[in-house]
Design a protein around this motif. Structure first.
Motif, PDB file in Angstrom:
ATOM      1  N   ALA A 177       1.504  -1.189   0.059  1.00  0.00           N
ATOM      2  CA  ALA A 177      -0.028   0.272  -0.471  1.00  0.00           C
ATOM      3  C   ALA A 177       0.988   1.352  -0.443  1.00  0.00           C
ATOM      4  O   ALA A 177       0.266   2.292  -0.734  1.00  0.00           O
ATOM      5  N   LEU A 178       1.961   0.902   0.708  1.00  0.00           N
ATOM      6  CA  LEU A 178       2.399   2.795   0.884  1.00  0.00           C
ATOM      7  C   LEU A 178       3.454   2.581  -0.366  1.00  0.00           C
ATOM      8  O   LEU A 178       4.282   4.072  -0.390  1.00  0.00           O
ATOM      9  N   ASN A 179       3.934   1.710  -1.141  1.00  0.00           N
ATOM     10  CA  ASN A 179       4.405   1.452  -2.144  1.00  0.00           C
ATOM     11  C   ASN A 179       3.518   1.888  -3.428  1.00  0.00           C
ATOM     12  O   ASN A 179       3.981   3.288  -4.151  1.00  0.00           O
ATOM     13  N   ASP A 180       2.408   2.078  -3.645  1.00  0.00           N
ATOM     14  CA  ASP A 180       1.494   1.981  -3.964  1.00  0.00           C
ATOM     15  C   ASP A 180       1.043   3.138  -3.927  1.00  0.00           C
ATOM     16  O   ASP A 180       0.910   4.120  -5.041  1.00  0.00           O
ATOM     17  N   GLY A 181       0.467   3.569  -2.785  1.00  0.00           N
ATOM     18  CA  GLY A 181      -0.589   5.063  -2.305  1.00  0.00           C
ATOM     19  C   GLY A 181       0.787   6.267  -2.374  1.00  0.00           C
ATOM     20  O   GLY A 181      -0.103   7.664  -1.828  1.00  0.00           O
ATOM     21  N   GLY A 182       1.453   6.491  -1.571  1.00  0.00           N
ATOM     22  CA  GLY A 182       2.598   7.185  -1.009  1.00  0.00           C
ATOM     23  C   GLY A 182       3.345   8.000  -2.556  1.00  0.00           C
ATOM     24  O   GLY A 182       3.661   7.927  -3.222  1.00  0.00           O
ATOM     25  N   PRO A 183       3.582   9.178  -2.010  1.00  0.00           N
ATOM     26  CA  PRO A 183       4.109  10.525  -2.347  1.00  0.00           C
ATOM     27  C   PRO A 183       5.806   9.753  -2.591  1.00  0.00           C
ATOM     28  O   PRO A 183       6.330   9.528  -1.198  1.00  0.00           O
ATOM     29  N   THR A 184       6.344  10.085  -3.393  1.00  0.00           N
ATOM     30  CA  THR A 184       8.048   9.209  -3.898  1.00  0.00           C
ATOM     31  C   THR A 184       8.710  10.726  -3.243  1.00  0.00           C
ATOM     32  O   THR A 184       9.728  10.707  -2.613  1.00  0.00           O
ATOM     33  N   SER A 185       8.231  11.710  -3.367  1.00  0.00           N
ATOM     34  CA  SER A 185       8.855  13.365  -3.018  1.00  0.00           C
ATOM     35  C   SER A 185       9.309  12.574  -1.211  1.00  0.00           C
ATOM     36  O   SER A 185      10.142  13.556  -0.803  1.00  0.00           O
ATOM     37  N   ILE A 186       8.685  11.516  -0.764  1.00  0.00           N
ATOM     38  CA  ILE A 186       8.984  11.821   0.766  1.00  0.00           C
ATOM     39  C   ILE A 186       9.798  10.630   0.650  1.00  0.00           C
ATOM     40  O   ILE A 186      10.827  10.701   1.970  1.00  0.00           O
ATOM     41  N   GLY A 187      10.668  10.077  -0.262  1.00  0.00           N
ATOM     42  CA  GLY A 187      11.782   9.281  -0.356  1.00  0.00           C
ATOM     43  C   GLY A 187      11.443   7.752   0.348  1.00  0.00           C
ATOM     44  O   GLY A 187      10.848   7.870   0.515  1.00  0.00           O
ATOM     45  N   ILE A 188      12.266   7.341  -0.667  1.00  0.00           N
ATOM     46  CA  ILE A 188      12.133   5.413  -1.195  1.00  0.00           C
ATOM     47  C   ILE A 188      12.596   5.343   0.851  1.00  0.00           C
ATOM     48  O   ILE A 188      12.327   4.341   1.125  1.00  0.00           O
ATOM     49  N   ALA A 189      13.627   5.893   1.115  1.00  0.00           N
ATOM     50  CA  ALA A 189      14.038   5.860   2.089  1.00  0.00           C
ATOM     51  C   ALA A 189      12.987   5.645   3.313  1.00  0.00           C
ATOM     52  O   ALA A 189      12.677   4.445   4.099  1.00  0.00           O
ATOM     53  N   ALA A 190      12.127   6.791   3.524  1.00  0.00           N
ATOM     54  CA  ALA A 190      10.903   6.776   4.530  1.00  0.00           C
ATOM     55  C   ALA A 190       9.863   5.876   3.762  1.00  0.00           C
ATOM     56  O   ALA A 190       9.200   5.446   5.807  1.00  0.00           O
ATOM     57  N   VAL A 191       9.433   5.652   3.121  1.00  0.00           N
ATOM     58  CA  VAL A 191       8.795   4.177   2.298  1.00  0.00           C
ATOM     59  C   VAL A 191       8.735   3.417   3.030  1.00  0.00           C
ATOM     60  O   VAL A 191       7.646   2.200   3.614  1.00  0.00           O
ATOM     61  N   SER A 192      10.224   2.619   3.472  1.00  0.00           N
ATOM     62  CA  SER A 192      10.746   1.538   3.525  1.00  0.00           C
ATOM     63  C   SER A 192      11.092   1.627   5.053  1.00  0.00           C
ATOM     64  O   SER A 192       9.897   0.661   6.183  1.00  0.00           O
ATOM     65  N   LEU A 193      10.906   2.885   5.592  1.00  0.00           N
ATOM     66  CA  LEU A 193      10.813   2.921   6.948  1.00  0.00           C
ATOM     67  C   LEU A 193       9.354   2.674   7.281  1.00  0.00           C
ATOM     68  O   LEU A 193       9.037   2.287   8.921  1.00  0.00           O
ATOM     69  N   LEU A 194       8.720   3.632   7.350  1.00  0.00           N
ATOM     70  CA  LEU A 194       6.937   3.356   7.127  1.00  0.00           C
ATOM     71  C   LEU A 194       6.702   1.808   7.018  1.00  0.00           C
ATOM     72  O   LEU A 194       5.748   1.529   7.632  1.00  0.00           O
ATOM     73  N   ALA A 195       7.313   0.959   6.072  1.00  0.00           N
ATOM     74  CA  ALA A 195       7.361  -0.720   5.830  1.00  0.00           C
ATOM     75  C   ALA A 195       7.711  -1.091   7.215  1.00  0.00           C
ATOM     76  O   ALA A 195       6.640  -2.297   7.502  1.00  0.00           O
TER      77      ALA A 195
ATOM     78  N   GLY B 208      15.188  -4.801  10.044  1.00  0.00           N
ATOM     79  CA  GLY B 208      15.198  -6.867   9.165  1.00  0.00           C
ATOM     80  C   GLY B 208      14.232  -5.713   7.734  1.00  0.00           C
ATOM     81  O   GLY B 208      14.767  -6.165   6.783  1.00  0.00           O
ATOM     82  N   TRP B 209      12.860  -5.613   8.140  1.00  0.00           N
ATOM     83  CA  TRP B 209      11.843  -5.430   6.823  1.00  0.00           C
ATOM     84  C   TRP B 209      12.718  -4.409   6.104  1.00  0.00           C
ATOM     85  O   TRP B 209      12.684  -4.137   5.250  1.00  0.00           O
TER      86      TRP B 209
ATOM     87  N   VAL C 152      15.495 -10.263  -2.666  1.00  0.00           N
ATOM     88  CA  VAL C 152      15.937 -10.092  -1.743  1.00  0.00           C
ATOM     89  C   VAL C 152      15.921  -9.648  -0.034  1.00  0.00           C
ATOM     90  O   VAL C 152      16.267  -9.712   0.985  1.00  0.00           O
ATOM     91  N   VAL C 153      14.520  -9.043  -0.601  1.00  0.00           N
ATOM     92  CA  VAL C 153      13.716  -8.539   1.467  1.00  0.00           C
ATOM     93  C   VAL C 153      14.208 -10.094   1.823  1.00  0.00           C
ATOM     94  O   VAL C 153      14.325  -9.980   2.684  1.00  0.00           O
ATOM     95  N   GLY C 154      13.428 -10.681   1.694  1.00  0.00           N
ATOM     96  CA  GLY C 154      13.426 -12.739   1.968  1.00  0.00           C
ATOM     97  C   GLY C 154      14.850 -12.640   2.312  1.00  0.00           C
ATOM     98  O   GLY C 154      14.506 -13.372   3.190  1.00  0.00           O
ATOM     99  N   LEU C 155      16.038 -12.717   1.955  1.00  0.00           N
ATOM    100  CA  LEU C 155      17.314 -13.591   2.118  1.00  0.00           C
ATOM    101  C   LEU C 155      17.683 -12.153   3.524  1.00  0.00           C
ATOM    102  O   LEU C 155      17.787 -12.967   3.917  1.00  0.00           O
TER     103      LEU C 155
END
Length: 185
Positions: free
Chosen positions: A88-106, A130-131, A166-169
């Motif tokens: 959801a965050l990757n599809d609907g979140g604004p990329t302007s906050i940055g990929i790292a921020a989206v990953s941190l929220l996830a 880890g996620w 990569v995420v799985g590993l």
């Protein structure tokens, strides 16, 4: 009963297979949305697709570890929520906050879901971190490889399958090393 190291290998392998398969079929962890704004429709659609992927990943992990029904169901729910939030965050979140921020929220979503379902804050923090690291590493690896190699459905499916590997590993290894499998019997 299998040894601790055998369970860890099964866990990491099942996680990789589930996330890579989910990546290929349903584009785990999702595709980046609009640059400036949150897209509610994409958040909802991404959550549904991600939850579907999470159910598949949870079933693969459940079967690999031969968990009892209660633990398998809890794991399946946790994966559905974690991957649903991520997608959801990757599809609907604004990329302007940055990929790292989206990953941190996830990662925060993964940790909160674990804390609620398993009531273990230490493992929730480790699992969430880890996620996050797995998602960031996946993005770096796919960028380094120049993925997608072509702007086609198969090109993007390949990109997302590599994300899943990569995420799985990363996440599977981190969680196994942290003792998460002791919670899954």
């Amino acid at each position: 009963m299998t040894s601790r190291s055998s369970r860890a290998v099964l866990w990491v392998g099942a996680t990789i297979v589930g996330l890579a398969g989910g990546g290929f079929v349903l584009h785990f962890p999702g595709s980046f949305g609009d640059v400036l704004s949150w897209q509610v429709g994409a958040l909802v659609f991404g959550a549904i697709l991600g939850a579907m992927t999470g159910v598949v990943v949870g079933i693969v992990q459940w079967a690999a570890l031969r968990l009892h029904r209660r633990e398998g169901g809890r794991l399946l729910l946790w994966m559905a929520v974690t991957i649903g939030v991520t997608h959801a965050l990757n599809d609907g979140g604004p990329t302007s906050i940055g990929i790292a921020a989206v990953s941190l929220l996830a990662g925060l979503g993964a940790g909160v879901a674990f804390a609620i379902l398993y009531r273990d804050q230490r493992l929730a923090v480790i699992g969430g971190a880890g996620w996050t690291v797995g998602l960031i590493a996946a993005n770096l690896v796919t960028a380094w490889l120049g993925l997608p190699w072509e702007e086609t459905p198969v090109g993007w499916a390949t990109d997302h399958a590599v994300d899943g590997v990569v995420v799985g590993l990363v996440w599977g290894t981190v969680t196994a090393a942290a003792g998460m499998l002791d919670r899954l019997r």
